[in-house]
Design a protein around this motif. Sequence first.
Motif, short mmCIF file in Angstrom:
data_model
loop_
_atom_site.label_atom_id
_atom_site.label_comp_id
_atom_site.label_asym_id
_atom_site.label_seq_id
_atom_site.Cartn_x
_atom_site.Cartn_y
_atom_site.Cartn_z
N ILE A 264 0.84 -1.26 -0.04
CA ILE A 264 -0.17 0.00 0.04
C ILE A 264 0.83 1.27 -0.05
O ILE A 264 1.77 1.38 0.58
CB ILE A 264 -1.13 -0.01 1.22
N ILE A 265 0.19 2.25 -0.70
CA ILE A 265 0.87 3.56 -0.87
C ILE A 265 -0.10 4.55 -0.05
O ILE A 265 -1.09 4.64 -0.39
CB ILE A 265 1.42 4.14 -2.01
N VAL A 266 0.11 5.26 1.13
CA VAL A 266 -0.55 6.08 1.72
C VAL A 266 0.01 7.65 1.83
O VAL A 266 1.42 7.54 1.71
CB VAL A 266 -0.81 5.42 3.19
N TRP A 267 -1.03 8.31 2.08
CA TRP A 267 -0.59 9.81 2.22
C TRP A 267 0.33 9.91 3.65
O TRP A 267 -0.09 9.37 4.79
CB TRP A 267 -1.72 10.43 2.31
N SER A 268 1.45 10.51 3.93
CA SER A 268 2.20 10.52 5.14
C SER A 268 1.46 11.01 6.31
O SER A 268 1.76 11.02 7.46
CB SER A 268 3.60 11.25 4.95
N GLU A 269 0.64 12.02 6.01
CA GLU A 269 -0.45 12.82 7.16
C GLU A 269 -1.56 11.92 7.25
O GLU A 269 -2.62 12.44 8.15
CB GLU A 269 -0.73 14.13 6.73
N SER A 270 -1.89 10.82 6.88
CA SER A 270 -3.32 10.10 6.94
C SER A 270 -3.20 9.29 8.14
O SER A 270 -2.06 8.91 8.70
CB SER A 270 -3.44 9.22 5.70
N ALA A 271 -4.29 9.00 8.70
CA ALA A 271 -4.28 8.32 10.16
C ALA A 271 -3.88 6.88 10.05
O ALA A 271 -3.41 6.39 10.90
CB ALA A 271 -5.91 8.14 10.80
N MET A 272 -3.84 6.26 8.82
CA MET A 272 -3.41 5.05 8.64
C MET A 272 -1.97 4.87 8.37
O MET A 272 -1.39 3.74 8.23
CB MET A 272 -4.25 4.19 7.33
N ASN A 279 3.53 -1.95 10.52
CA ASN A 279 3.09 -3.53 10.30
C ASN A 279 3.72 -3.74 8.98
O ASN A 279 3.81 -5.06 8.49
CB ASN A 279 1.84 -3.73 10.15
N ASN A 280 4.76 -2.86 8.33
CA ASN A 280 5.69 -3.11 7.07
C ASN A 280 4.49 -3.56 5.84
O ASN A 280 4.91 -4.56 5.08
CB ASN A 280 6.45 -4.39 7.34
N LEU A 281 3.33 -2.84 5.66
CA LEU A 281 2.38 -3.26 4.84
C LEU A 281 2.61 -2.28 3.39
O LEU A 281 1.68 -2.47 2.59
CB LEU A 281 1.11 -3.18 5.08
N GLY A 282 3.65 -1.39 3.69
CA GLY A 282 3.71 -0.48 2.44
C GLY A 282 4.39 0.64 2.63
O GLY A 282 5.54 0.63 3.62
N ILE A 283 4.20 1.80 1.89
CA ILE A 283 5.12 2.96 2.05
C ILE A 283 4.32 4.32 2.15
O ILE A 283 2.98 4.19 1.95
CB ILE A 283 6.14 3.14 0.86
N SER A 284 4.91 5.33 2.70
CA SER A 284 4.04 6.71 2.81
C SER A 284 4.77 7.76 1.80
O SER A 284 5.99 7.70 1.98
CB SER A 284 3.96 6.98 4.16
N VAL A 285 3.93 8.57 1.37
CA VAL A 285 4.46 9.71 0.72
C VAL A 285 3.95 10.99 0.89
O VAL A 285 2.80 11.06 1.40
CB VAL A 285 4.51 9.50 -0.86
N CYS A 286 4.42 12.18 0.77
CA CYS A 286 3.96 13.43 0.95
C CYS A 286 3.24 13.79 -0.20
O CYS A 286 2.04 14.25 -0.24
CB CYS A 286 4.96 14.34 1.32
N SER A 289 4.30 12.65 -6.63
CA SER A 289 5.69 13.03 -7.20
C SER A 289 6.79 12.26 -6.47
O SER A 289 7.74 12.13 -7.07
CB SER A 289 5.82 14.27 -7.54
N ASP A 290 6.40 11.92 -5.23
CA ASP A 290 7.53 11.43 -4.20
C ASP A 290 7.44 9.67 -4.53
O ASP A 290 8.14 9.35 -3.98
CB ASP A 290 7.41 11.57 -2.89
N ILE A 291 6.41 9.27 -5.25
CA ILE A 291 6.18 7.66 -5.33
C ILE A 291 7.40 7.24 -6.07
O ILE A 291 8.02 5.98 -5.66
CB ILE A 291 4.81 7.36 -5.92
N LYS A 292 7.92 7.72 -7.12
CA LYS A 292 8.78 6.91 -7.93
C LYS A 292 10.02 7.03 -7.11
O LYS A 292 10.64 6.07 -6.94
CB LYS A 292 9.18 8.06 -9.22
N GLY A 293 10.57 8.04 -6.54
CA GLY A 293 11.74 7.95 -5.52
C GLY A 293 11.63 6.87 -4.52
O GLY A 293 12.73 6.29 -4.17
N ALA A 294 10.47 6.98 -3.61
CA ALA A 294 10.12 6.17 -2.57
C ALA A 294 10.29 4.46 -3.27
O ALA A 294 10.94 3.70 -2.44
CB ALA A 294 8.93 6.29 -2.22
#
Length: 331
Positions: A264-272, A279-286, A289-294
């Motif tokens: 999963i890719i989530v917004w870094s400010e989201s509650a989840m 739980n190592n289920l994915g990554i967060s981005v602001c 445009s940050d997804i590629k680098g992440a």
Amino acid sequence: MDKYYLKLVYTCKYSAGKAREDCDTILERNGYNPILLGSRIGINILSPLLKFVSVCTLFFRIPKNSILFIQIPAYNKLSMVIYKIAVLRTKRIQVLIHDLVSIRILSEKDLQEENFIFYHSEIIIVHTQKMKELLVCRGISADKIRILTAFDYLSDYQNNEHRSLSNRITFAGNLSKSPFISLLSRHPDLHFSLYGILSKSVTLSSNIEYEGKFISNDVRHIKGDWGLVWDGDSDEKCNGLSGEYLKYIASHKLSLYIAAEMPIIVWSESAMCSFVISNNLGISVCAISDIKGAIERLTYSDYERMLKALRHFSPLVRKGYMFSSILGKLN
């Protein structure tokens, strides 16, 4: 003591939504008996009348002093009537929040309705710690609040797609309420697959593929190597009321991605965000445009560890563990 729950009944043309229907199933598995609200008769003239009649007779159909479970909101225009009848019949009301309407719509009426049922409930099941904190700020006792953490996503099927570390990203949901998808063409290094009902006004670019709809409880063939949880009309942050709402809720599409064993890719400010990362289920981005680098910073071993964690969580949400684990500790 006998346990009951209010079950919204819709005509064949409409649905209560998978999240609510899954909760109905889990409540019945845990010994709650349905009290029906609404009508299956799809005659336009009669349907509102029959709905009103079912609410009016509710007083006589809720056993006195029983345990009553309510998924909120109930019927939008009749919710307060339903809540008041419930309070008159029993002091043992338990609620699960699906939608905290007062945040999303900023309505004083909705705020009053929510606070009324919260004050008169013995148990309130919220999505996240942030939602709990919000209710405590409203004066609701923290002792009566339980945190769901993530919604279940009942499914008899396991995903059959092979997943690998790549830039293939899936977004599923109500696409007409996700205006940011019109901006995904600005990210040509990412490939997006869209699932849901797509408006004819949306123009797809070469990096966006529309996959159509899928049967909600069949997650076998959902493509992609990442599931995106995003909202609003910007690709730089989740904005507007719907974007701000992500700061409090456990998005149901996140549970879909877990059920499909998709990182999963989530917004870094989201509650989840903390749930996904811890739980190592994915990554967060602001920003999108940050997804590629992440993704580029990850190793194949990193991605395999996410898939392993998802193989643990996926059966839990597909079998209803998240909600059942709370219900088993009540009463």
